[in-house]
Design a protein around this motif. Structure first.
Motif: not given
Length: 355
Positions: A27-31, A49-50, A52-61
């Motif tokens: 939900g955070v990544s989609v938003t 691509l955006s 995927t990048l946001t999801t990696i950011y969110t999960c990594g953080l």
């Protein structure tokens, strides 16, 4: 051939926390994707691509902050050092998040076929601001949750210790004012009055000191070790009159007791009472009771010869030593140690110090 069992699947209940976390991160990544890349809606490739990048950011953080919480909880808890924990929380959270952000951006740059050197140019350096905002939100949630869980644990633990302390005080008072003790003391006093009047006077004085100490100390959390040992001398004097040569006692020299040492009140009486209650004593096989103080190790040991006798259900509830252990847990992390051999039983108490 033995039947083969099908592999058991993990229960759904065990997967629910991970499923919940996954849905939150999704939900955070989609938003965040929709808020930061509205122009990507016209290009499915850029949108993917955006996202995927946001999801990696969110999960990594999330993982960086989550593991930092678990790591800090092992070494520095909120309830023990809140100031130190706050500083470490900020440093570890920001440090771990910057590493994650750098690695994700490095992968993105390499994917675009650019040189890693562009990460240190002004436009890319300014690009750290937005991920750090996400980091601050995630970190605030994770560490606030850790603080609240630690606070709730401390409240529950404090309530449990207060209950155990109250039970210990009630049990100690019950043992100290045990009618059997008074009955035995009066019987011994009756014999002394008739046969040794001067010793009877001393007996009465020691008995009054015992009960005065019980009434004065039972409401206090700790008492000077010197007072506790003086009480033990008075208590054992009364027991020596009762047991005679069947009881041998040894106590530390009062001059060797440091003035700043304290212990929970009535600790020694509980251990001495247990030793007398659970072991047989006779003139031929006397019961040896020895109290030893180790100032360097800051311990006080009560040791007795082990010669168990059978007790009725009403004579021993089996909660005296656990209650004493619970009282110490309320005051110190040092444990109450119990050692038993074929011939001896020893309980070692931590000695606390007043600075």
């Amino acid at each position: 051939m033995p039947a083969r069992h099908a592999p058991t699947m993990p229960p759904l209940r065990a997967l629910r926390p991970w499923l919940k976390v996954g849905l939150i991160l999704l939900g955070v990544s989609v938003t965040m994707t929709l808020l930061t890349c509205l122009e990507c809606l016209s290009s499915p490739r850029e949108l993917l691509l955006s996202f995927t990048l946001t999801t990696i950011y969110t999960c990594g953080l999330w993982l960086a902050n989550g593991y930092s919480v678990d790591w800090l909880d092992k070494y520095v808890r909120w309830k023990q050092s809140p100031g130190k924990r706050l500083v470490l929380t900020v440093l570890v959270s920001l440090g771990g998040s910057l590493v994650v952000i750098f690695l994700v951006r490095l992968g993105f740059v390499l994917y675009r076929g650019k040189s890693p050197a562009v990460l240190f140019t002004a436009p890319y350096v300014q690009g750290y601001v937005f991920p750090l905002v996400i980091t601050a939100l995630i970190s605030m949630f994770m560490h606030s949750r850790s603080f609240l869980l630690g606070w709730r644990e401390a409240v529950v633990s404090n309530e449990r210790l207060q209950k155990e302390k109250a039970q210990a005080e009630a049990e100690s008072l019950r043992q100290q004012l045990d009618p059997h003790f008074m009955f035995n003391a009066l019987n011994a006093l009756t014999s002394l009055v008739e046969e040794e009047p001067q010793l009877a006077v001393r007996f009465i004085r020691q008995l009054s000191q015992v009960y005065r100490y019980v009434l004065d100390a039972r409401q206090r959390e700790v008492v000077p070790l010197a007072d506790e040992l003086e009480f033990a001398r008075s208590y054992l004097f009364l027991q020596n009159i009762r047991y005679g040569e069947a009881l041998r006692t040894e106590l530390p020299d009062p001059a060797a007791v440091p003035a700043n040492c304290v212990v929970p009140p009535l600790s020694l009486q509980l251990l001495l009472e247990n030793a007398l209650k659970h072991n047989a004593a006779s003139v031929d096989q006397p019961l040896h009771l020895r109290i030893t103080l180790d100032p360097e190790a800051q311990t006080l040991s009560v040791q007795n010869t082990l010669r168990p006798r059978r007790l009725g259900p009403e004579e021993s509830l089996g909660i005296g030593l656990p209650n004493l252990t619970a009282r110490y847990a309320h005051l110190t992390d040092e444990p109450v140690r119990v050692a038993r051999t074929d011939t001896e039983f020893t309980v070692t108490l931590p000695v606390l110090s007043l600075m």
